[in-house]
Design a protein around this motif. Structure first.
Motif, PDB file in Angstrom:
ATOM      1  N   ARG A  45       6.265 -18.846  -3.389  1.00  0.00           N
ATOM      2  CA  ARG A  45       5.021 -18.104  -3.214  1.00  0.00           C
ATOM      3  C   ARG A  45       4.855 -17.793  -1.726  1.00  0.00           C
ATOM      4  O   ARG A  45       4.508 -18.664  -0.939  1.00  0.00           O
ATOM      5  CB  ARG A  45       3.821 -18.884  -3.714  1.00  0.00           C
ATOM      6  N   VAL A  46       5.113 -16.541  -1.373  1.00  0.00           N
ATOM      7  CA  VAL A  46       4.931 -16.083  -0.004  1.00  0.00           C
ATOM      8  C   VAL A  46       3.724 -15.168   0.016  1.00  0.00           C
ATOM      9  O   VAL A  46       3.576 -14.306  -0.848  1.00  0.00           O
ATOM     10  CB  VAL A  46       6.182 -15.341   0.523  1.00  0.00           C
ATOM     11  N   GLU A  47       2.839 -15.363   0.983  1.00  0.00           N
ATOM     12  CA  GLU A  47       1.601 -14.587   1.069  1.00  0.00           C
ATOM     13  C   GLU A  47       1.381 -14.075   2.484  1.00  0.00           C
ATOM     14  O   GLU A  47       1.850 -14.658   3.452  1.00  0.00           O
ATOM     15  CB  GLU A  47       0.393 -15.451   0.688  1.00  0.00           C
ATOM     16  N   PHE A  48       0.624 -12.987   2.564  1.00  0.00           N
ATOM     17  CA  PHE A  48       0.093 -12.547   3.847  1.00  0.00           C
ATOM     18  C   PHE A  48      -1.016 -13.520   4.218  1.00  0.00           C
ATOM     19  O   PHE A  48      -1.841 -13.862   3.379  1.00  0.00           O
ATOM     20  CB  PHE A  48      -0.493 -11.134   3.748  1.00  0.00           C
ATOM     21  N   VAL A  49      -1.043 -13.980   5.450  1.00  0.00           N
ATOM     22  CA  VAL A  49      -2.062 -14.931   5.892  1.00  0.00           C
ATOM     23  C   VAL A  49      -3.342 -14.159   6.217  1.00  0.00           C
ATOM     24  O   VAL A  49      -3.307 -13.143   6.901  1.00  0.00           O
ATOM     25  CB  VAL A  49      -1.582 -15.716   7.131  1.00  0.00           C
ATOM     26  N   ASN A  50      -4.464 -14.669   5.740  1.00  0.00           N
ATOM     27  CA  ASN A  50      -5.745 -14.010   5.971  1.00  0.00           C
ATOM     28  C   ASN A  50      -6.771 -14.967   6.558  1.00  0.00           C
ATOM     29  O   ASN A  50      -7.943 -14.900   6.251  1.00  0.00           O
ATOM     30  CB  ASN A  50      -6.273 -13.401   4.670  1.00  0.00           C
ATOM     31  N   ASP A  51      -6.308 -15.901   7.371  1.00  0.00           N
ATOM     32  CA  ASP A  51      -7.201 -16.876   7.988  1.00  0.00           C
ATOM     33  C   ASP A  51      -7.087 -16.792   9.505  1.00  0.00           C
ATOM     34  O   ASP A  51      -5.985 -16.684  10.031  1.00  0.00           O
ATOM     35  CB  ASP A  51      -6.831 -18.299   7.552  1.00  0.00           C
ATOM     36  N   PRO A  52      -8.225 -16.859  10.199  1.00  0.00           N
ATOM     37  CA  PRO A  52      -8.160 -16.869  11.670  1.00  0.00           C
ATOM     38  C   PRO A  52      -7.333 -18.066  12.123  1.00  0.00           C
ATOM     39  O   PRO A  52      -7.369 -19.098  11.474  1.00  0.00           O
ATOM     40  CB  PRO A  52      -9.619 -17.014  12.092  1.00  0.00           C
ATOM     41  N   PRO A  53      -6.589 -17.989  13.194  1.00  0.00           N
ATOM     42  CA  PRO A  53      -6.487 -16.873  14.120  1.00  0.00           C
ATOM     43  C   PRO A  53      -5.412 -15.868  13.745  1.00  0.00           C
ATOM     44  O   PRO A  53      -5.071 -15.009  14.538  1.00  0.00           O
ATOM     45  CB  PRO A  53      -6.132 -17.552  15.440  1.00  0.00           C
ATOM     46  N   THR A  54      -4.853 -15.964  12.534  1.00  0.00           N
ATOM     47  CA  THR A  54      -3.750 -15.077  12.171  1.00  0.00           C
ATOM     48  C   THR A  54      -4.177 -13.980  11.192  1.00  0.00           C
ATOM     49  O   THR A  54      -3.386 -13.496  10.412  1.00  0.00           O
ATOM     50  CB  THR A  54      -2.595 -15.899  11.575  1.00  0.00           C
ATOM     51  N   THR A  55      -5.436 -13.605  11.209  1.00  0.00           N
ATOM     52  CA  THR A  55      -5.929 -12.529  10.354  1.00  0.00           C
ATOM     53  C   THR A  55      -5.241 -11.230  10.756  1.00  0.00           C
ATOM     54  O   THR A  55      -5.096 -10.948  11.939  1.00  0.00           O
ATOM     55  CB  THR A  55      -7.457 -12.390  10.501  1.00  0.00           C
ATOM     56  N   PRO A  56      -4.803 -10.398   9.788  1.00  0.00           N
ATOM     57  CA  PRO A  56      -4.159  -9.132  10.139  1.00  0.00           C
ATOM     58  C   PRO A  56      -5.071  -8.237  10.976  1.00  0.00           C
ATOM     59  O   PRO A  56      -6.288  -8.221  10.780  1.00  0.00           O
ATOM     60  CB  PRO A  56      -3.874  -8.488   8.781  1.00  0.00           C
ATOM     61  N   THR A  57      -4.476  -7.476  11.899  1.00  0.00           N
ATOM     62  CA  THR A  57      -5.249  -6.594  12.781  1.00  0.00           C
ATOM     63  C   THR A  57      -4.570  -5.237  12.900  1.00  0.00           C
ATOM     64  O   THR A  57      -3.392  -5.092  12.596  1.00  0.00           O
ATOM     65  CB  THR A  57      -5.353  -7.188  14.200  1.00  0.00           C
ATOM     66  N   ASP A  63      -8.981   4.674  20.680  1.00  0.00           N
ATOM     67  CA  ASP A  63     -10.059   3.935  20.029  1.00  0.00           C
ATOM     68  C   ASP A  63     -10.959   4.946  19.336  1.00  0.00           C
ATOM     69  O   ASP A  63     -11.652   5.723  19.961  1.00  0.00           O
ATOM     70  CB  ASP A  63     -10.860   3.126  21.043  1.00  0.00           C
ATOM     71  N   THR A  64     -10.906   4.943  18.023  1.00  0.00           N
ATOM     72  CA  THR A  64     -11.615   5.966  17.249  1.00  0.00           C
ATOM     73  C   THR A  64     -13.073   5.620  17.015  1.00  0.00           C
ATOM     74  O   THR A  64     -13.848   6.469  16.627  1.00  0.00           O
ATOM     75  CB  THR A  64     -10.943   6.149  15.880  1.00  0.00           C
ATOM     76  N   GLY A  65     -13.435   4.376  17.213  1.00  0.00           N
ATOM     77  CA  GLY A  65     -14.802   3.963  16.896  1.00  0.00           C
ATOM     78  C   GLY A  65     -15.013   3.850  15.391  1.00  0.00           C
ATOM     79  O   GLY A  65     -16.114   3.594  14.929  1.00  0.00           O
ATOM     80  N   ASN A  66     -13.965   4.066  14.615  1.00  0.00           N
ATOM     81  CA  ASN A  66     -14.053   3.967  13.155  1.00  0.00           C
ATOM     82  C   ASN A  66     -13.767   2.545  12.711  1.00  0.00           C
ATOM     83  O   ASN A  66     -13.170   1.760  13.433  1.00  0.00           O
ATOM     84  CB  ASN A  66     -13.053   4.926  12.498  1.00  0.00           C
ATOM     85  N   ASP A  67     -14.197   2.248  11.537  1.00  0.00           N
ATOM     86  CA  ASP A  67     -13.958   0.920  10.971  1.00  0.00           C
ATOM     87  C   ASP A  67     -12.588   0.907  10.296  1.00  0.00           C
ATOM     88  O   ASP A  67     -12.475   1.181   9.103  1.00  0.00           O
ATOM     89  CB  ASP A  67     -15.047   0.556   9.967  1.00  0.00           C
ATOM     90  N   GLU A  68     -11.569   0.628  11.076  1.00  0.00           N
ATOM     91  CA  GLU A  68     -10.236   0.540  10.492  1.00  0.00           C
ATOM     92  C   GLU A  68     -10.151  -0.780   9.754  1.00  0.00           C
ATOM     93  O   GLU A  68     -10.576  -1.815  10.254  1.00  0.00           O
ATOM     94  CB  GLU A  68      -9.170   0.663  11.574  1.00  0.00           C
ATOM     95  N   GLU A  69      -9.606  -0.719   8.574  1.00  0.00           N
ATOM     96  CA  GLU A  69      -9.655  -1.873   7.689  1.00  0.00           C
ATOM     97  C   GLU A  69      -8.265  -2.412   7.403  1.00  0.00           C
ATOM     98  O   GLU A  69      -7.324  -1.663   7.198  1.00  0.00           O
ATOM     99  CB  GLU A  69     -10.302  -1.469   6.362  1.00  0.00           C
ATOM    100  N   VAL A  70      -8.178  -3.739   7.364  1.00  0.00           N
ATOM    101  CA  VAL A  70      -6.983  -4.428   6.898  1.00  0.00           C
ATOM    102  C   VAL A  70      -7.466  -5.470   5.913  1.00  0.00           C
ATOM    103  O   VAL A  70      -8.320  -6.289   6.238  1.00  0.00           O
ATOM    104  CB  VAL A  70      -6.221  -5.131   8.042  1.00  0.00           C
ATOM    105  N   GLU A  71      -6.945  -5.421   4.703  1.00  0.00           N
ATOM    106  CA  GLU A  71      -7.365  -6.370   3.682  1.00  0.00           C
ATOM    107  C   GLU A  71      -6.149  -7.002   3.026  1.00  0.00           C
ATOM    108  O   GLU A  71      -5.141  -6.333   2.799  1.00  0.00           O
ATOM    109  CB  GLU A  71      -8.198  -5.672   2.611  1.00  0.00           C
ATOM    110  N   VAL A  72      -6.267  -8.271   2.720  1.00  0.00           N
ATOM    111  CA  VAL A  72      -5.255  -8.984   1.958  1.00  0.00           C
ATOM    112  C   VAL A  72      -5.809  -9.165   0.559  1.00  0.00           C
ATOM    113  O   VAL A  72      -6.960  -9.586   0.389  1.00  0.00           O
ATOM    114  CB  VAL A  72      -4.929 -10.353   2.604  1.00  0.00           C
ATOM    115  N   SER A  73      -5.010  -8.829  -0.462  1.00  0.00           N
ATOM    116  CA  SER A  73      -5.463  -8.951  -1.845  1.00  0.00           C
ATOM    117  C   SER A  73      -5.772 -10.411  -2.175  1.00  0.00           C
ATOM    118  O   SER A  73      -5.330 -11.324  -1.483  1.00  0.00           O
ATOM    119  CB  SER A  73      -4.396  -8.415  -2.802  1.00  0.00           C
TER     120      SER A  73
END
Length: 186
Positions: A45-57, A63-73
């Motif tokens: 079971r390999v997963e993308f880590v979604n916990d600080p300090p290794t949250t995806p960025t 800098d667009t000022g837009n809300d660029e999103e990164v989400e882990v399922s």
């Protein structure tokens, strides 16, 4: 007569030794034959880590000022991200870590992803696509995916995915990556 009987005993003794040797050899050969399957109590079971300090960025570009999103399922298997690119040649880098939550070492075979929109190039990085092995229970990274608006691929006027925000047109791309892996062989 006694000599003949003595010779007969010797012949029968030698035959008995050969017969006994053949029986022992057959028995040992039978004991060394393995058939069937082996069951291991191991998990992958390999997963993308979604916990600080290794949250995806997402970093880089204007800098667009837009809300660029990164989400882990919820399963941790898919990384979804939206990037806003202002001009051809601009790129964004999505940084992430991977964690092997299984009990066996895992080898990453590739990423699968949805279609890449026209005019974009996506670089998955050679270090992660070249048989990366993550030890059981280990977290590894950072790794990155670079999304670039290919300056030569498409005229900005021909893009239907432009979105206007605060008076500026952005090429908006929603992408995802899913992990594919196998058990690593020692």
């Amino acid at each position: 007569m006694a000599t003949r009987r003595k010779n007969l005993y010797i012949v029968f003794g030698v035959l008995a030794v050969f017969l006994l040797s053949a029986i022992v050899y057959a028995a040992l050969t039978g004991l060394l034959t393995f058939n069937g399957t082996a069951l291991l109590n191991a998990s992958l079971r390999v997963e993308f880590v979604n916990d600080p300090p290794t949250t995806p960025t997402i970093e880089g570009g204007v800098d667009t000022g837009n809300d660029e999103e990164v989400e882990v399922s919820a399963s941790g298997q898919t990384l979804s991200f939206t990037v806003y690119l202002e001009e051809p040649g601009e790129s964004k880098e999505v940084t992430f870590h991977l964690e092997n939550m299984g009990t066996a070492d895992a080898e990453l075979t590739n990423f699968s992803s949805g279609p890449v929109p026209d005019g974009l190039t996506v670089d998955w990085g050679d270090d992660i696509l070249d048989g990366l092995v993550i030890d059981a229970g280990a977290t590894d990274g950072p790794y990155s995916i670079t999304v670039e608006w290919d300056i030569d691929a498409i005229d900005p006027a021909d893009i239907g995915a432009l979105e206007t925000r605060n008076g500026t047109d952005y090429y908006v791309a929603a992408l995802s990556a899913t992990l594919n892996y196998i058990q690593a062989t020692p």
